[in-house]
Design a protein around this motif. Sequence first.
Motif, PDB file in Angstrom:
ATOM      1  N   LEU A 210       0.637  -1.123   0.160  1.00  0.00           N
ATOM      2  CA  LEU A 210      -0.023  -0.253   0.301  1.00  0.00           C
ATOM      3  C   LEU A 210       0.958   1.588  -0.060  1.00  0.00           C
ATOM      4  O   LEU A 210       2.425   1.089   0.752  1.00  0.00           O
ATOM      5  CB  LEU A 210      -0.783  -0.017   0.930  1.00  0.00           C
ATOM      6  N   SER A 211       0.526   2.321  -0.155  1.00  0.00           N
ATOM      7  CA  SER A 211       1.012   3.616  -0.405  1.00  0.00           C
ATOM      8  C   SER A 211       0.102   4.645   1.228  1.00  0.00           C
ATOM      9  O   SER A 211      -0.575   4.676   1.313  1.00  0.00           O
ATOM     10  CB  SER A 211       0.412   4.280  -2.228  1.00  0.00           C
ATOM     11  N   ALA A 212       1.809   4.376   1.738  1.00  0.00           N
ATOM     12  CA  ALA A 212       1.348   5.520   3.076  1.00  0.00           C
ATOM     13  C   ALA A 212       2.507   5.525   3.206  1.00  0.00           C
ATOM     14  O   ALA A 212       3.972   5.338   2.773  1.00  0.00           O
ATOM     15  CB  ALA A 212       1.297   3.964   3.626  1.00  0.00           C
ATOM     16  N   ARG A 213       2.422   6.839   4.279  1.00  0.00           N
ATOM     17  CA  ARG A 213       3.753   7.657   4.750  1.00  0.00           C
ATOM     18  C   ARG A 213       3.072   7.963   6.544  1.00  0.00           C
ATOM     19  O   ARG A 213       2.074   8.129   6.266  1.00  0.00           O
ATOM     20  CB  ARG A 213       4.207   8.884   3.308  1.00  0.00           C
ATOM     21  N   SER A 214       4.030   8.609   6.312  1.00  0.00           N
ATOM     22  CA  SER A 214       3.595   8.846   8.100  1.00  0.00           C
ATOM     23  C   SER A 214       4.319  10.598   8.359  1.00  0.00           C
ATOM     24  O   SER A 214       5.183  10.837   7.442  1.00  0.00           O
ATOM     25  CB  SER A 214       4.417   8.185   9.580  1.00  0.00           C
ATOM     26  N   CYS A 215       3.317  11.019   9.015  1.00  0.00           N
ATOM     27  CA  CYS A 215       3.443  12.608   9.689  1.00  0.00           C
ATOM     28  C   CYS A 215       4.119  12.806  11.050  1.00  0.00           C
ATOM     29  O   CYS A 215       2.476  12.088  12.120  1.00  0.00           O
ATOM     30  CB  CYS A 215       2.927  13.488   8.909  1.00  0.00           C
ATOM     31  N   VAL A 216       4.022  13.496  11.818  1.00  0.00           N
ATOM     32  CA  VAL A 216       3.739  13.951  13.073  1.00  0.00           C
ATOM     33  C   VAL A 216       3.436  15.660  13.270  1.00  0.00           C
ATOM     34  O   VAL A 216       3.427  16.361  12.578  1.00  0.00           O
ATOM     35  CB  VAL A 216       4.598  13.935  14.326  1.00  0.00           C
ATOM     36  N   VAL A 217       2.238  15.092  14.073  1.00  0.00           N
ATOM     37  CA  VAL A 217       1.621  16.440  13.403  1.00  0.00           C
ATOM     38  C   VAL A 217       1.980  17.510  15.000  1.00  0.00           C
ATOM     39  O   VAL A 217       1.117  16.591  16.318  1.00  0.00           O
ATOM     40  CB  VAL A 217      -0.236  17.189  13.243  1.00  0.00           C
ATOM     41  N   ALA A 218       1.906  18.654  15.222  1.00  0.00           N
ATOM     42  CA  ALA A 218       1.912  19.557  16.699  1.00  0.00           C
ATOM     43  C   ALA A 218       0.992  20.279  16.950  1.00  0.00           C
ATOM     44  O   ALA A 218       0.038  21.055  15.831  1.00  0.00           O
ATOM     45  CB  ALA A 218       3.381  20.713  16.688  1.00  0.00           C
ATOM     46  N   PRO A 219       0.330  19.995  17.810  1.00  0.00           N
ATOM     47  CA  PRO A 219      -1.435  20.590  17.976  1.00  0.00           C
ATOM     48  C   PRO A 219      -1.130  22.595  17.831  1.00  0.00           C
ATOM     49  O   PRO A 219      -2.592  22.396  17.818  1.00  0.00           O
ATOM     50  CB  PRO A 219      -2.094  20.138  19.436  1.00  0.00           C
ATOM     51  N   ILE A 220      -0.382  22.743  18.781  1.00  0.00           N
ATOM     52  CA  ILE A 220      -0.326  24.440  18.735  1.00  0.00           C
ATOM     53  C   ILE A 220      -1.318  24.671  19.800  1.00  0.00           C
ATOM     54  O   ILE A 220      -1.777  25.476  18.864  1.00  0.00           O
ATOM     55  CB  ILE A 220       0.336  24.206  17.219  1.00  0.00           C
ATOM     56  N   GLY A 221      -2.108  24.239  20.430  1.00  0.00           N
ATOM     57  CA  GLY A 221      -2.895  25.054  21.099  1.00  0.00           C
ATOM     58  C   GLY A 221      -3.541  24.358  20.892  1.00  0.00           C
ATOM     59  O   GLY A 221      -5.060  25.018  21.370  1.00  0.00           O
ATOM     60  N   ARG A 222      -4.275  23.139  20.250  1.00  0.00           N
ATOM     61  CA  ARG A 222      -5.257  23.433  19.800  1.00  0.00           C
ATOM     62  C   ARG A 222      -5.825  21.147  20.317  1.00  0.00           C
ATOM     63  O   ARG A 222      -4.642  20.999  20.530  1.00  0.00           O
ATOM     64  CB  ARG A 222      -5.186  22.203  18.033  1.00  0.00           C
ATOM     65  N   SER A 223      -7.086  20.513  20.335  1.00  0.00           N
ATOM     66  CA  SER A 223      -6.960  20.051  21.104  1.00  0.00           C
ATOM     67  C   SER A 223      -6.503  18.666  20.092  1.00  0.00           C
ATOM     68  O   SER A 223      -6.315  18.890  18.993  1.00  0.00           O
ATOM     69  CB  SER A 223      -8.648  18.790  21.449  1.00  0.00           C
ATOM     70  N   GLU A 224      -6.373  17.169  20.543  1.00  0.00           N
ATOM     71  CA  GLU A 224      -5.594  16.522  19.733  1.00  0.00           C
ATOM     72  C   GLU A 224      -6.565  15.820  18.701  1.00  0.00           C
ATOM     73  O   GLU A 224      -6.747  15.350  16.938  1.00  0.00           O
ATOM     74  CB  GLU A 224      -5.473  14.474  20.410  1.00  0.00           C
ATOM     75  N   ALA A 225      -8.616  16.002  18.680  1.00  0.00           N
ATOM     76  CA  ALA A 225      -9.636  15.562  17.527  1.00  0.00           C
ATOM     77  C   ALA A 225      -9.143  17.081  15.981  1.00  0.00           C
ATOM     78  O   ALA A 225      -8.925  16.965  15.239  1.00  0.00           O
ATOM     79  CB  ALA A 225     -10.413  15.894  18.529  1.00  0.00           C
TER      80      ALA A 225
END
Length: 274
Positions: A210-225
């Motif tokens: 499958l064509s997959a990649r990963s990334c990490v997102v910083a919330p920067i004042g936001r909730s996880e959702a």
Amino acid sequence: MKFKDILAIATSGSDDIAIAVAGQLAQQNGGRLSAFLATWMPPAIMAEGWVVSPVWGNVRAQVGAQLQADLAKLRSRLEMGMNPVDRVDGEALEPGQYPDAVAIRARHCDVTVVGCASSDVQASLVEAALFGSGRPLLLAPPRWKPRKIGQNIVVAWKPTREAARALAEADDLAAHAHQITVVRVDTDHTETDCQASGGAIAAHLERRGLSARSCVVAPIGRSEARSILDHAEAIDADLIVMGGFGRSRMSEFIFGGMTREIMRSATIPVLLAH
């Protein structure tokens, strides 16, 4: 699993979103559609310990008549659609009845489609299907625009049993996706830990072709959702896959949680499993 036998749960004859999303899924999978219309019976009116029978009888009659009218509209709409239709039924549910009524129907299909939880009643429907059926649940957002589901998938990943099960349930959709993005939100763990966890599941998907990649997102004042939803919108994803209620429902009710916020705020379809 290929979703061929699809159940849509609606709460009124004009509840189009769950029906529309279920219809899209049935169309692209060559599947069949069933629908269950849930209507809420108001609590019995009590006076000095006695039920006011004439009033309560009139209320029940009115609710029953409205249910039949809504069912007629729903059947008419489904008959005009492109998908084969199996069961279309409904029930006026009294307090305490809806968990069993929803769960027993959801067990007899591949996936259940329910509108996002815009009210406590809708949230109860979602939780009944998710916890009681043993089947995956697809949330239908209120502003969904018809398009193919599962071409650009976001996997909201945590290394939990619930997330692993959700990814397994999405197997057929993932197999036909053009892109899969594994997203980890950097909240309780270090960025290195998040990259390792997201990278490991992306590598697993790659090993399966499958064509997959990963990334990490910083919330920067936001909730996880909110971080997950914002990233999904930014890359024009058409489906989010995630585990439902990694913490207990009571814990999420008291302290808040990702699943509850996603249930209320999703803007694209969300596949949940528990």
